[in-house]
Design a protein around this motif. Structure first.
Motif, mmCIF file in Angstrom:
data_model
loop_
_atom_site.group_PDB
_atom_site.id
_atom_site.type_symbol
_atom_site.label_atom_id
_atom_site.label_comp_id
_atom_site.label_asym_id
_atom_site.label_seq_id
_atom_site.Cartn_x
_atom_site.Cartn_y
_atom_site.Cartn_z
ATOM 1 N N GLN A 1 0.821 -1.273 0.052
ATOM 2 C CA GLN A 1 -0.103 -0.185 0.057
ATOM 3 C C GLN A 1 0.766 1.395 0.115
ATOM 4 N N ALA A 2 0.730 2.093 -1.279
ATOM 5 C CA ALA A 2 1.542 3.362 -1.274
ATOM 6 C C ALA A 2 1.061 4.296 -0.276
ATOM 7 N N GLU A 3 1.891 4.814 0.454
ATOM 8 C CA GLU A 3 1.523 5.925 1.505
ATOM 9 C C GLU A 3 0.843 5.258 2.867
ATOM 10 N N PHE A 4 1.420 3.832 3.017
ATOM 11 C CA PHE A 4 1.361 3.205 4.017
ATOM 12 C C PHE A 4 2.403 2.255 3.977
ATOM 13 N N SER A 5 3.388 2.345 3.365
ATOM 14 C CA SER A 5 4.264 1.573 2.642
ATOM 15 C C SER A 5 4.900 0.302 4.074
ATOM 16 N N VAL A 6 5.286 1.092 4.869
ATOM 17 C CA VAL A 6 6.267 0.308 5.824
ATOM 18 C C VAL A 6 4.975 -0.461 6.597
ATOM 19 N N TYR A 7 4.153 0.223 6.963
ATOM 20 C CA TYR A 7 3.298 -0.393 7.866
ATOM 21 C C TYR A 7 2.347 -1.666 7.235
ATOM 22 N N ALA A 8 2.155 -1.483 5.872
ATOM 23 C CA ALA A 8 1.604 -2.627 5.103
ATOM 24 C C ALA A 8 2.413 -3.813 4.877
ATOM 25 N N ALA A 9 3.962 -3.223 4.895
ATOM 26 C CA ALA A 9 4.839 -4.376 4.839
ATOM 27 C C ALA A 9 5.186 -5.035 5.987
ATOM 28 N N THR A 10 4.897 -4.380 7.293
ATOM 29 C CA THR A 10 5.197 -5.242 8.462
ATOM 30 C C THR A 10 3.858 -6.266 8.682
ATOM 31 N N LYS A 11 2.894 -5.793 8.408
ATOM 32 C CA LYS A 11 1.626 -6.576 8.320
ATOM 33 C C LYS A 11 1.692 -7.700 7.510
ATOM 34 N N SER A 12 2.223 -7.562 6.232
ATOM 35 C CA SER A 12 2.434 -8.879 5.299
ATOM 36 C C SER A 12 3.365 -9.761 6.255
ATOM 37 N N TYR A 13 4.298 -9.194 6.650
ATOM 38 C CA TYR A 13 5.302 -10.267 7.279
ATOM 39 C C TYR A 13 4.364 -10.817 8.493
ATOM 40 N N VAL A 14 3.548 -10.155 9.145
ATOM 41 C CA VAL A 14 2.851 -10.707 10.273
ATOM 42 C C VAL A 14 1.988 -11.792 9.800
ATOM 43 N N TYR A 15 1.330 -11.662 8.576
ATOM 44 C CA TYR A 15 0.439 -12.613 7.949
ATOM 45 C C TYR A 15 1.386 -13.896 7.553
ATOM 46 N N SER A 16 2.404 -13.593 6.615
ATOM 47 C CA SER A 16 3.107 -14.513 6.235
ATOM 48 C C SER A 16 3.877 -15.437 7.276
ATOM 49 N N PHE A 17 4.312 -14.827 8.260
ATOM 50 C CA PHE A 17 4.999 -15.598 9.571
ATOM 51 C C PHE A 17 4.162 -16.518 10.328
ATOM 52 N N SER A 18 2.815 -15.847 10.456
ATOM 53 C CA SER A 18 2.011 -16.494 11.192
ATOM 54 C C SER A 18 1.368 -17.790 10.692
ATOM 55 N N LEU A 19 1.035 -17.613 9.378
ATOM 56 C CA LEU A 19 0.474 -18.825 8.507
ATOM 57 C C LEU A 19 1.562 -19.871 8.574
ATOM 58 N N SER A 20 2.854 -19.592 8.417
ATOM 59 C CA SER A 20 3.912 -20.603 8.260
ATOM 60 C C SER A 20 4.109 -21.260 9.654
ATOM 61 N N LEU A 21 4.354 -20.321 10.580
ATOM 62 C CA LEU A 21 4.199 -20.893 12.184
ATOM 63 C C LEU A 21 3.043 -21.819 12.155
ATOM 64 N N ARG A 22 2.016 -21.439 12.032
ATOM 65 C CA ARG A 22 0.675 -22.186 12.132
ATOM 66 C C ARG A 22 1.164 -23.777 11.627
ATOM 67 N N GLU A 23 1.556 -23.912 10.462
ATOM 68 C CA GLU A 23 1.713 -25.127 9.784
ATOM 69 C C GLU A 23 2.740 -26.160 10.625
ATOM 70 N N GLU A 24 3.899 -25.356 10.848
ATOM 71 C CA GLU A 24 4.867 -25.948 11.859
ATOM 72 C C GLU A 24 4.287 -26.350 13.235
ATOM 73 N N LEU A 25 3.448 -25.812 13.753
ATOM 74 C CA LEU A 25 2.712 -26.050 14.960
ATOM 75 C C LEU A 25 1.593 -26.954 14.897
ATOM 76 N N ARG A 26 1.523 -27.557 13.465
ATOM 77 C CA ARG A 26 0.220 -28.581 13.162
ATOM 78 C C ARG A 26 -0.100 -29.611 14.001
ATOM 79 N N ASN A 27 1.078 -30.430 14.601
ATOM 80 C CA ASN A 27 1.166 -31.528 15.264
ATOM 81 C C ASN A 27 1.172 -31.289 16.886
ATOM 82 N N THR A 28 1.157 -30.100 17.234
ATOM 83 C CA THR A 28 1.498 -29.754 18.541
ATOM 84 C C THR A 28 0.061 -29.543 19.452
ATOM 85 N N GLY A 29 -0.978 -29.138 18.453
ATOM 86 C CA GLY A 29 -2.192 -28.849 19.316
ATOM 87 C C GLY A 29 -2.439 -27.378 19.407
ATOM 88 N N VAL A 30 -1.304 -26.541 19.281
ATOM 89 C CA VAL A 30 -1.197 -25.019 19.608
ATOM 90 C C VAL A 30 -1.818 -24.519 18.254
#
Ligand SMILES: NC(=O)c1ccc[n+]([C@@H]2O[C@H](COP(=O)([O-])OP(=O)(O)OC[C@H]3O[C@@H](n4cnc5c(N)ncnc54)[C@H](OP(=O)(O)O)[C@@H]3O)[C@@H](O)[C@H]2O)c1
Length: 257
Positions: free
Chosen positions: A145-174
């Motif tokens: 998002q232009a004019e919200f560049s760094v903020y939108a990029a931080t939230k893309s990180y949160v989204y990507s990190f979270s969904l990949s971590l969710r996959e890593e946690l699959r067999n833990t029940g978390v």
């Protein structure tokens, strides 16, 4: 695990984080103690007054890296079972990258990315088979998002990190749910500044923080991967999945004008 069953909430003094505290109080009787993190002690105390279970307050500035070690030391000392970890602390600054100080833009990374990552990773070994992580991303994660560049990029990180971590946690029940609201009626926009640039989009899609929080907690209980409040934002999500970024970026930018 036989430690105290706790909920850890960052950004608990205001807005969505505060409402998530109340939603957890209503929905999750197993939580024995709330640990609330943010800078403003008085605001945290106001939240504490409305929680009818034991509360511990930590008025920490989470952009300061020493907090991560302090948090780890606290966990080692108390050895709790973290039933819920809610990473809601975050802020954004509206404007062109040349209009915002470098320091402020780096602080967005410190809070939205580094603190969220540190709190998540350091909490994992204290989570059991029914624990849940709620990560506050944003609909800004769906598209650069232009004019919200760094903020939108931080939230893309949160989204990507979270969904990949969710996959890593699959067999833990978390379980892990990443929350992606559009505009929500909180002090967020007063902090974001930008001279009312969000006015049009605000009026069109503004959601109530209580509703976003209730849905986030329900989605986390059901271990849904993504929580998106409201039809317009669900539609925006689908649009972003289907259209090339380069087509949508200039369209979304027009909302700030
Ligand atoms: N409102 C929206 O339209 C919207 C939309 C999508 C996503 N979000 C995301 O939702 C989350 C919550 O935002 P909100 O709308 O509830 O805004 P908010 O009312 O401004 O809440 C932000 C929270 O972050 C805390 N915080 C800010 N800087 C901090 C620091 N340096 N150290 C520790 N805590 C800090 C604030 O507490 P103190 O000031 O006491 O430190 C406050 O509790 C954020 O991650 C935001 O990016 C918001």
């Amino acid at each position: 695990m036989d430690g105290m069953k706790i909920a850890v909430i960052t950004g608990a003094s205001s807005g969505i984080g505060k409402e998530i505290c109340f939603a957890l109080q209503d929905r999750i009787p197993a939580i024995q103690e709330f640990w609330l993190f943010s800078r403003r002690k008085e605001s945290l105390q106001e939240v504490e007054e409305q929680l009818f279970r034991p509360v511990r307050l930590f008025s920490w500035d989470l952009t300061k890296e020493e907090c991560f070690q302090k948090y780890e030391d606290l966990l080692i000392k108390e050895n709790p079972e973290i039933l819920f970890l809610v990473n809601a602390a975050g802020f954004g600054k509206l404007g062109r990258v040349t209009e915002i100080s470098v320091e402020e833009q780096l602080k967005m990374l410190d809070l939205n990315v580094k603190a969220l990552t540190a709190f998540t990773l350091k909490s994992l070994e204290y989570m059991g088979s029914s624990s849940r992580i709620i990560q506050m991303a944003s609909a800004a994660a769906f598209l650069p998002q232009a004019e919200f560049s760094v903020y939108a990029a931080t939230k893309s990180y949160v989204y990507s990190f979270s969904l990949s971590l969710r996959e890593e946690l699959r067999n833990t029940g978390v379980g892990l749910t990443v929350v992606c609201p559009g505009p929500v009626d909180t002090p967020f926009f007063a902090v974001a500044g930008g001279g009312g640039r969000m006015q049009k989009i605000k009026q069109l899609f503004m959601a109530k923080p209580k509703k976003v929080a209730k849905l986030a907690v329900m989605d986390a209980v059901l271990n849904r991967p993504i929580s998106i409040y409201g039809l317009p934002m669900k539609g925006f999500y689908l649009l972003c999945q289907m259209c090339p970024d380069m087509l949508l970026i200039p369209v979304v930018r027009k909302f700030y004008r």
